[in-house]
Design a protein around this motif. Structure first.
Motif, PDB file in Angstrom:
ATOM      1  N   VAL A 196       0.850  -1.132   0.154  1.00 43.13           N
ATOM      2  CA  VAL A 196      -0.023   0.082   0.088  1.00 43.13           C
ATOM      3  C   VAL A 196       0.933   1.392  -0.198  1.00 43.13           C
ATOM      4  O   VAL A 196       0.688   2.234  -0.797  1.00 43.13           O
ATOM      5  N   ALA A 197       2.024   1.167   0.964  1.00 42.33           N
ATOM      6  CA  ALA A 197       2.463   2.561   1.151  1.00 42.33           C
ATOM      7  C   ALA A 197       3.186   2.938  -0.144  1.00 42.33           C
ATOM      8  O   ALA A 197       3.001   4.520  -0.463  1.00 42.33           O
ATOM      9  N   PRO A 198       4.078   2.398  -1.026  1.00 40.65           N
ATOM     10  CA  PRO A 198       4.651   3.044  -1.917  1.00 40.65           C
ATOM     11  C   PRO A 198       3.441   3.677  -3.107  1.00 40.65           C
ATOM     12  O   PRO A 198       3.783   4.824  -3.599  1.00 40.65           O
ATOM     13  N   VAL A 199       2.373   2.954  -3.217  1.00 42.14           N
ATOM     14  CA  VAL A 199       1.375   3.561  -4.112  1.00 42.14           C
ATOM     15  C   VAL A 199       0.686   4.842  -3.605  1.00 42.14           C
ATOM     16  O   VAL A 199       0.658   5.785  -4.079  1.00 42.14           O
ATOM     17  N   LEU A 200       0.356   4.759  -2.388  1.00 41.77           N
ATOM     18  CA  LEU A 200      -0.237   5.812  -1.646  1.00 41.77           C
ATOM     19  C   LEU A 200       0.877   7.026  -1.825  1.00 41.77           C
ATOM     20  O   LEU A 200       0.418   8.046  -1.938  1.00 41.77           O
ATOM     21  N   PHE A 201       2.029   6.967  -1.371  1.00 38.59           N
ATOM     22  CA  PHE A 201       3.024   7.886  -1.465  1.00 38.59           C
ATOM     23  C   PHE A 201       3.341   8.416  -2.895  1.00 38.59           C
ATOM     24  O   PHE A 201       3.472   9.648  -2.836  1.00 38.59           O
ATOM     25  N   GLY A 202       3.191   7.479  -3.720  1.00 37.08           N
ATOM     26  CA  GLY A 202       3.023   7.980  -5.216  1.00 37.08           C
ATOM     27  C   GLY A 202       2.164   8.991  -5.385  1.00 37.08           C
ATOM     28  O   GLY A 202       2.180   9.969  -5.831  1.00 37.08           O
ATOM     29  N   ALA A 203       0.757   8.539  -5.057  1.00 35.92           N
ATOM     30  CA  ALA A 203      -0.277   9.623  -5.285  1.00 35.92           C
ATOM     31  C   ALA A 203      -0.223  10.806  -4.618  1.00 35.92           C
ATOM     32  O   ALA A 203      -0.609  11.894  -5.119  1.00 35.92           O
ATOM     33  N   PHE A 204       0.338  10.743  -3.488  1.00 42.66           N
ATOM     34  CA  PHE A 204       0.589  11.942  -2.654  1.00 42.66           C
ATOM     35  C   PHE A 204       1.476  12.889  -3.523  1.00 42.66           C
ATOM     36  O   PHE A 204       1.159  14.001  -3.343  1.00 42.66           O
ATOM     37  N   ILE A 205       2.577  12.376  -3.883  1.00 45.87           N
ATOM     38  CA  ILE A 205       3.530  13.124  -4.720  1.00 45.87           C
ATOM     39  C   ILE A 205       2.896  13.704  -5.885  1.00 45.87           C
ATOM     40  O   ILE A 205       2.973  15.018  -6.226  1.00 45.87           O
ATOM     41  N   ILE A 206       2.126  12.938  -6.601  1.00 45.74           N
ATOM     42  CA  ILE A 206       1.241  13.357  -7.809  1.00 45.74           C
ATOM     43  C   ILE A 206       0.526  14.731  -7.448  1.00 45.74           C
ATOM     44  O   ILE A 206       0.090  15.418  -8.059  1.00 45.74           O
TER      45      ILE A 206
END
Ligand code: HEM
Ligand SMILES: [Cu+2]
Lengths: 558, 219
Positions: free
Chosen positions: A172-182
């Motif tokens: 979960v964490a990398p994808v969520l973090f990716g969405a956060f950056i986007i």
């Protein structure tokens, strides 16, 4: 600086004359610098738009492949091509890619970036370097998200609901973090557009002479700036929750998952307007151009964009009708949601009013306009239906909701995306595509789209829940129909990809094939690096100021 | 051709070619900063919403846990941060007058106080790690055993850590401007936007703390 530039002269006709010879020293942005570095480090809003186009289309392809996998799996009642876990990952990645990587940046970051300064008579957006930064932030976020997807993927659905998202063993964490950056990229673009609209308008372009696409982008940017930080925070909290178990939304520790839902939809409901408002803006341009009439009720259309953006902030509770919200709250949120429909209807009536007694030219963009009108009205009506609490208690989390939002998001936004792609293709590349193929693929896409999602309304109404990879026998016929429709849809996209690529290389050289009087057409196609040659132009009239002798007798033609 | 041309205007400010005038450019920068500050406020607003919801659910835990915080350290930190905002404001004042050295000094003082803030915060955190007033499942403090106390510290750590992160970013920004004031010394009546924006950001960091302090320490 050549003050005699024909493009800059007030009220000048679109500059399709041979000004290339005249300004031989001002090459178009496409050929001004041909090294890889000149593209990767450009601060030209047009090149940034084109680079966004490349990536956004790539992610559209990825999301589309996931979509076809979902439809293939649902072809038969039992397991077809994958197991349950893979299916969960597939629909999650489909949603995440389509929403965060495609739908949100699609129209603003590509066409907004390219057209906004042209439409305001500006040489660039207010903060060109920030603009480039937003692209790389987007790519960094996409990189994170893709890394997470390849290393396990996640199975929470694009809504990341807690408590499940805090406990699932998928990444979960990398994808969520990716969405956060986007999200940051989205905020940067929004800020840039707002400041550009405030400070970069050429002399003569007052607020109420701005093209309606600019109004739509402005309203969208306000949402991006105000709503995105909240989901940014939320994604951080859920990542932390998933990694460290802090207990913020964990019932066992007194946490409240419904609080998560509130914060999530506080962003994600307005986010649906981030996706659809630019589409409305595109259509206001397209309908004026191809009806050869200024938009009917300019101010109403402009204000309703802002109205939608505003009301959109107070409707989020309609996603939580069955999450333990009080009946009173549900009623209020339902009514506020319906207000969005009122503003949308204002737009629809004005578009229709524009076509009325116009001199319609039935080209590919106009074909998409027709599809768009149908899907917006149909999808909007189903929005009103699901905003009715008593009905939604039954429809919630069924295929009816899936069909509702696909009608609006795919129906309205993809139609507008394709219309924009065709309408502005000559502007961006100075070339034109094959009109016949354009119409054929538009027909395929509109038909395929209906065939995909109308069965889903029926399925949802019959009780088929969303997000399951198996279903009872009795749902099969409609599911097969839906999968068939999706194939047709995909086929339409393949045709578009083929003829547009062909047009990019061999297309006929054109400047303003539509004879459009939108402000962005007042400069050459493709435009020179700083958009126009000479001093800042003045724009005394309104955009789409058509004085068509044939239509002179029509009183509202102007 | 690809990079935007710049022209020098009096006072050392650079006018980027795509702006109509220096005034417009300044206006744009300021507007951009205000928008950015709005996003920051909304970022924290999400946490404030969490705070409000859980305080409503666990009033006793909130009161008890709040009393376990070190009010003295919190108050000192508040005073330190407010003073640092004052020196940041003074830097803008001096930048307008072209007194670059004083700009540098003021930001230096600001940075000093920001550092002090972080040091005090570090001791507060250290104490909490020691006695076990920690978020969620890491909580092991015997002194307060009311349901919801770990949640208080989840909110406490989430919001103060996010704030501390902003302090660090703010310090970086101010440090860059400080070096520029000392080295290049090109701030003046026509060219103080960078100082102004940096100090606006610092005020925001301060403002967030002014909300956090009563919310966490003075329940
Ligand atoms: C007339 C305006 C609209 C109204 C009244 C409306 C109402 C609703 C309601 C009540 C739901 C929740 C249904 C449920 O989960 O039970 C919903 C879901 C949804 N709507 Fe709309 N809607 C409108 C327009 C739009 C637009 C313009 C978009 C996007 C461009 C959109 C995208 C979505 C999405 C993505 C969901 C589902 C989210 C999910 O659960 O995954 N809607 N809508
Ligand atoms: Cu919604």
């Amino acid at each position: 600086m050549t003050p005699s530039s024909s493009i800059a002269a007030p009220g000048a006709a679109p500059g399709h004359e041979a000004h290339h010879d005249e300004h031989g020293d001002h090459p178009s942005y496409l050929v001004d610098g041909t090294t890889v570095k000149s593209w990767l480090l450009t601060v030209d809003h047009k090149r940034i738009g084109i680079m966004y186009m490349f990536w956004v289309l790539l992610f559209f392809l990825v999301g589309g492949i996931f979509a076809l996998m979902i439809r293939l799996e649902l072809l038969t009642p039992g397991p077809t091509i994958m197991d349950a876990m893979t299916y969960n990952r597939t629909f999650t990645l489909h949603g995440v890619v389509m929403i965060f990587l495609f739908m949100i940046p699609a129209i603003p970051a590509i066409f907004g970036n390219f057209m906004l300064p042209l439409m305001l008579g500006a040489k660039d957006v207010a903060f060109p370097r920030l603009n480039l930064l937003s692209l790389y932030v987007y790519l960094a976020g996409a990189g994170f998200a893709l890394w997470g997807m390849l290393n396990g993927g996640l199975d929470t659905g694009w809504t990341f609901y807690t408590p499940y998202s805090a406990h699932t063993t998928t990444t979960v964490a990398p994808v969520l973090f990716g969405a956060f950056i986007i999200g940051f990229s989205s905020i940067l673009t929004g800020m840039n557009f707002i400041v550009t609209a405030h400070t970069m308008r050429a002399p003569g372009i007052t607020w109420f002479k701005m093209p309606l696409f600019v109004w739509a982008l402005y309203a969208t940017s306000c949402i991006q700036v105000l709503a995105t930080p909240v989901i940014g925070l939320l994604l951080l909290l859920v990542s932390a929750e998933n990694l460290f178990n802090l207990g913020m939304f964990d019932v066992a520790r007194g946490g409240d998952p419904v609080l998560f839902q509130h914060l999530f939809w506080f962003y994600s409901h307005p986010a649906v307007y981030i996706m659809v408002l630019p589409a409305f803006g595109v259509m206001s341009e397209v309908v004026s151009t191809f009806s050869r009439k200024n938009i009917f009720g300019y101010r109403a259309v402009a204000y309703s964009s802002v109205g939608i953006a505003f009301v959109g902030f107070f409707a989020w509770g309609h996603h939580m009708f069955v999450s333990g919200q009080s009946t009173f709250d549900a009623g209020i949120f339902g009514a506020l949601s319906m207000l969005v429909g009122v503003f949308t209807a204002i737009k629809v009536f004005n578009w229709v009013g524009t076509v009325y007694k116009g001199a319609v030219e039935f080209t590919t963009p106009f074909a998409y306009f027709c599809g768009f009108l149908f899907f917006t009205v149909f999808g909007g009506m189903t929005g009103i239906a699901v905003a009715t609490v008593s009905l939604d208690v039954a429809w919630h989390d069924t295929y009816f909701v899936v069909a509702h939002f696909h009608f609006i998001m795919v129906g309205a936004t993809i139609m507008a995306f394709l219309a924009a792609l065709h309408y502005w293709f000559p502007k961006m590349f100075g070339k034109t595509y094959h009109e016949g193929w354009g119409l054929v693929s538009a027909a395929l896409i509109i038909l395929g789209f209906n065939a995909t999602f109308i069965p889903q309304f029926l399925l949802g109404n019959a009780g088929m829940p969303r997000r399951y990879y198996e279903y009872p026998e009795r749902f099969q016929a409609l599911n097969v129909a839906s999968t068939a429709g999706a194939s047709l849809l995909a086929f339409g996209f393949v045709i578009i990809a083929l003829y547009l690529t062909w047009a990019l290389i061999y297309g006929k050289r054109v400047d303003n094939p539509w004879g459009s009087k939108g402000y962005e057409w007042l400069t050459a196609s493709p435009p020179p690096t700083h958009n126009f040659v000479g001093p800042q132009p003045t724009y005394p009239e309104e955009p789409h100021f058509y004085v068509d002798p044939k239509k002179a007798e029509v009183s509202d033609a102007v | 051709m690809q990079s935007s041309h710049s022209a020098s205007a009096p006072g050392g400010a650079k006018l980027a070619a795509h702006f109509a005038s220096l005034d417009v450019q300044k206006h744009a920068a300021r507007l951009g900063m205000w928008l950015f500050l709005a996003t920051e406020i909304l970022l924290f607003a999400g946490l404030f919403a969490c705070y409000a919801a859980y305080r409503f659910l666990f009033p006793e835990a909130w009161a008890a846990s709040s009393r376990s915080l070190d009010l003295l350290m919190g108050s000192i930190n508040t005073i330190v941060l407010i003073t640092s905002s004052f020196t940041a404001a003074m830097a803008v004042h001096y930048a307008k007058e072209g007194k670059n050295k004083l700009v540098g000094h003021m930001f230096f003082l600001t940075l000093l106080m920001a550092g002090a803030f972080l040091v005090i915060k570090y001791f507060e955190y250290k104490h909490k790690f020691h006695i076990g007033t920690l978020p969620g499942r890491y909580y092991f403090y015997d002194g307060i055993q009311v349901p919801g106390a770990p949640m208080f510290f989840t909110v406490y750590f989430a919001s103060t850590a996010l704030h501390a992160f902003h302090v660090i970013i703010g310090m970086t920004v101010l440090a860059i401007i400080m070096v520029r004031a000392y080295r290049k010394g090109d701030f003046g009546p026509n060219n103080y936007t960078a100082v102004e924006l940096g100090s606006m950001y610092w005020h925001l960091v301060d403002l967030v703390w002014i909300f956090l302090f009563p919310m966490l320490y003075l329940v």
